[in-house]
Write an enzyme that holds these catalytic residues in place. Structure first.
Site, short mmCIF file in Angstrom:
data_model
loop_
_atom_site.label_atom_id
_atom_site.label_comp_id
_atom_site.label_asym_id
_atom_site.label_seq_id
_atom_site.Cartn_x
_atom_site.Cartn_y
_atom_site.Cartn_z
N ASN A 153 0.86 -1.19 0.00
CA ASN A 153 0.00 0.00 0.00
C ASN A 153 0.89 1.23 0.00
O ASN A 153 1.69 1.40 0.92
CB ASN A 153 -0.88 0.01 1.26
CG ASN A 153 -1.85 1.17 1.28
OD1 ASN A 153 -2.67 1.32 0.37
ND2 ASN A 153 -1.76 2.02 2.30
N GLU A 154 0.80 2.01 -1.04
CA GLU A 154 1.52 3.29 -1.10
C GLU A 154 2.98 3.18 -0.67
O GLU A 154 3.38 3.73 0.35
CB GLU A 154 0.82 4.33 -0.22
CG GLU A 154 -0.56 4.70 -0.69
CD GLU A 154 -1.14 5.87 0.09
OE1 GLU A 154 -0.80 6.04 1.28
OE2 GLU A 154 -1.95 6.61 -0.49
N GLU A 307 -7.91 4.73 -4.89
CA GLU A 307 -8.45 5.31 -3.65
C GLU A 307 -8.73 6.78 -3.85
O GLU A 307 -7.95 7.49 -4.49
CB GLU A 307 -7.40 5.27 -2.52
CG GLU A 307 -7.18 3.98 -1.85
CD GLU A 307 -6.17 4.14 -0.70
OE1 GLU A 307 -6.05 5.25 -0.14
OE2 GLU A 307 -5.51 3.16 -0.40
#
Ligand code: GAL
Length: 661
Positions: A153-154, A307
């Site tokens: 994630n990121e 997102e």
């Protein structure tokens, strides 16, 4: 592993978000199923923060609970974007492997208790990450719910620990070959920094004064390569068991830890997160900026907004709400620019824990709320856009975007604190967005011949290869605007000698800049054409170019500030100062006209965003966003997919998706 399979699988564009059901109980899961149906959710990202549940102790996995959720989602018609949970290792991991905790430049070792508490270069972390990725892929690789893999994630963390130092040295040996070459590249003769063994070389940890700039730049490059290697290991572990596409959700922040172009080449599908940094029309401009970046690093291919926030604007140190209607408008802004859908973080707003106040599709208030009503309306709208799947966007204008140039601008000791790469990029994009043009970002070394106009808002570092590429672009008929402080240093941050910018670009622009003269804070100067400027000035002389505006102050009085040079079949423009907003907008308008560009849908007033998506078979759609408070007549009535009617005008603050062909 192509994207077509994803949209075929979803039956159109994606709509949904991060789903963290482990925060809730069976009663809520039941309600989730019903609400997801109502909101037309067809894709849920599962497992991003689930490491502690999936692997409660080292090497012991518990997948039963996840089996149940995947089966339930599948039965409910929701496909799954399954994440590897490696952005948030559980406490047992860091207690077992304290050497895998990240270390700040000042030597502070962090602890667990938040998320992202790992060093990407720590062997124990990399092993654990590969292992859990492989275990998930083995179990779910061909699960019927599975549509997409979501690694990590990121990716964004940095570390300065001893593992990182060791890995940095390996990377440096590969890049420079010998210690002599490294010493030469970094200019270590100055300040007595000469290295006589590889072990002496460190990450740029806290030190007395300026870091060596070459060390800083190489550390940025190294870190990005290391991050990419960590991604690839997980991706390959997954591919050994699964043929579904693999992505990682990229953050597109105002700083840069990753070479986005390199990530774009390694993922099956580019996916990004977007959280606006300002409300109102600035949020729309920011969405366009990030969406154009996402499409560009995807090489023009469709990509995915992984997102966004239903009610989140991170501005002024607050979580500001979005305006009513923004959930749809912001979703369409991304879809207009090539996103294959709109996903949110997260499905249901957390009741407890670190992100309790981040908005969600189902807020604390529950489904009887403005937010859920807007989510449902947006889900219905996105469901009507299925025919757009796989179509792409075309741009006639590009803004140059280069990781090396960006990193180079973050080193210590530059002549002005106002030399800001991200701000320069945003400003160029904003001027083009205000002028109603669709913009690509491009690497200065790539083929630029399809663009009528290319703007280099700042290219402090410019390689020989890129400088020659820009020369060929202009010689071949392109229009290039280069802005101040460009072409100054080579790949190793060593200054170009004999006048700026670097030789092939200097010929292209027909100028020679002899001396940089940064202006004082708040100092405003006036140019001979009446425009005002600030921040920067240069002692410039023309070598073939024509001066379009000159300085009118002090020692620079009468010397050129803005130039244009006919070169080959094209034109090279140079702007040696920072024009005020109106002057910059006027210059950009002039360049757009001289380069012969046109908006995607001509005939609309300023404040109406219009982007066209083209299908390979010739069909096309205009996606329109009206940022004006009044209705705007359309150039001609068209069928609107959102309302299913023929539309003659755009409502105030409204949007439309028009079938063009
Ligand atoms: C994103 C992140 C999510 C969540 C979200 C909150 O940047 O990927 O995990 O933290 O922000 O807005």
């Amino acid at each position: 592993m192509d994207l077509q399979r994803l949209t075929d699988r979803l039956g159109g564009l994606a709509f949904g978000g991060d789903y963290n059901p482990e925060q809730w109980d069976a009663r809520v899961w039941k309600e989730d199923d019903e609400l997801m149906r109502r909101a037309r959710v067809n894709l849920a990202t599962v497992g991003v923060f689930s490491w502690a549940l999936l692997e409660p102790e080292e090497g012991r996995y518990d997948f039963d609970w996840l089996d149940a959720h995947l089966d339930r989602l599948h039965a409910n018609g929701v496909a799954v974007d399954l994440a590897t949970p490696t952005a948030s290792p559980p406490p047992w991991f860091t207690l077992a492997h304290p050497d895998a905790l990240p270390v700040h430049p000042d030597g502070t070792r962090l602890t667990h208790g938040s998320r992202d508490a790992y060093c990407l270069t720590a062997p124990a972390y990399r092993r654990a990450a590969r292992r859990i990725a492989a275990a998930l892929a083995e179990r779910y690789g061909d699960h019927p719910a599975l549509a997409l893999w979501h690694v990590h994630n990121e990716y964004a963390t940095l570390c300065h620990c001893d593992h990182a130092a060791a890995a940095f040295r390996v990377w440096l040996r590969a890049r420079h070959g010998s210690l002599d070459a490294l010493n030469d590249a970094w200019g270590t003769t100055f300040w007595s920094q000469r290295y006589t063994s590889w072990e002496q070389v460190l990450p740029p940890r806290a030190t007395q004064w300026h870091h060596n700039p070459g060390q800083r730049l190489d550390y940025s490059r190294f870190w990005s390569d290391e991050t990419l290697a960590a991604y690839r290991e997980q991706r390959d572990a997954i591919r050994a068991h699964s043929d579904r596409p693999v992505t990682t959700n990229l953050m597109l922040p105002g700083y840069q830890n990753l070479d986005l172009w390199a990530f774009g080449r390694e993922v099956d599908l580019v996916s990004v997160n977007h959280y606006p940094g300002a409300p109102g029309v600035d949020a729309a401009a920011h969405a366009a900026f990030d969406a154009d970046r996402a499409r560009s690093i995807a090489g023009g291919a469709p990509w995915l907004l992984m997102e966004s926030g239903t009610n989140t604007v991170y501005a002024e140190g607050r979580v500001l709400p979005k305006e009513p209607g923004d959930i749809l408008r912001h979703s369409l802004a991304h879809i207009a620019r090539g996103s294959e859908g709109a996903l949110f973080f997260q499905w249901r707003q957390s009741r407890a824990g670190a992100e309790q106040w981040h908005s969600a599709m189902v807020p604390h208030a529950g489904p009887d709320s403005r937010i859920f009503r807007e989510v449902t309306a947006t889900g219905e709208a996105v469901a009507r856009l299925g025919e757009l799947a796989g179509s792409t966007v075309r741009a006639e204008v590009a803004v140059l975007h280069d990781s090396d140039a960006w990193w180079a601008m973050t080193v210590d000791g530059l002549p002005s604190p106002e030399l800001d790469y991200y701000a320069a990029l945003r400003r160029a994009h904003r001027a083009l967005w205000d002028a109603g043009r669709t913009v690509d970002f491009a690497h200065p070394g790539q083929d630029l011949s399809r663009y009528r106009l290319v703007i280099a808002p700042t290219l402090f570092l410019l390689s020989d290869v890129s400088a020659h590429n820009l020369r060929s672009y202009v010689a071949g008929g392109g229009t290039l605007l280069v802005q101040h402080f460009s072409g100054v240093v080579d790949e190793n941050l060593r200054s170009r000698l004999g006048g700026y910018p670097a030789a092939p670009l200097r010929e292209t622009l027909g100028i020679r800049s002899e001396e940089y003269r940064p202006l004082r804070r708040h100092e405003v100067i006036t140019l001979s054409d009446g425009s005002t400027a600030s921040s920067w000035s240069e002692s410039l002389r023309t070598e073939g170019a024509e001066a379009l505006a000159a300085y009118t102050h002090g020692p620079l009085d009468g010397s050129p500030a803005l130039t244009r040079h006919a070169f080959g079949s094209g034109h090279g423009w140079y702007l040696s100062t920072r024009l005020d907003d109106a002057g910059y907008a006027a210059l950009v308008e002039r360049l757009l006209t001289e380069a012969g560009t046109a908006p995607d849908l001509p005939g609309l007033p300023p404040g109406v965003e219009a982007v066209t998506r083209h299908a390979p078979d010739g069909r096309a759609w205009h996606l329109l966003l009206n940022h004006r408070p009044e209705a705007v007549p359309l150039p001609q009535p068209c069928h609107d997919l959102l309302t299913g009617t023929t539309l003659g005008e755009l409502p105030p603050d409204g949007c439309a998706v028009l079938r063009a062909r």
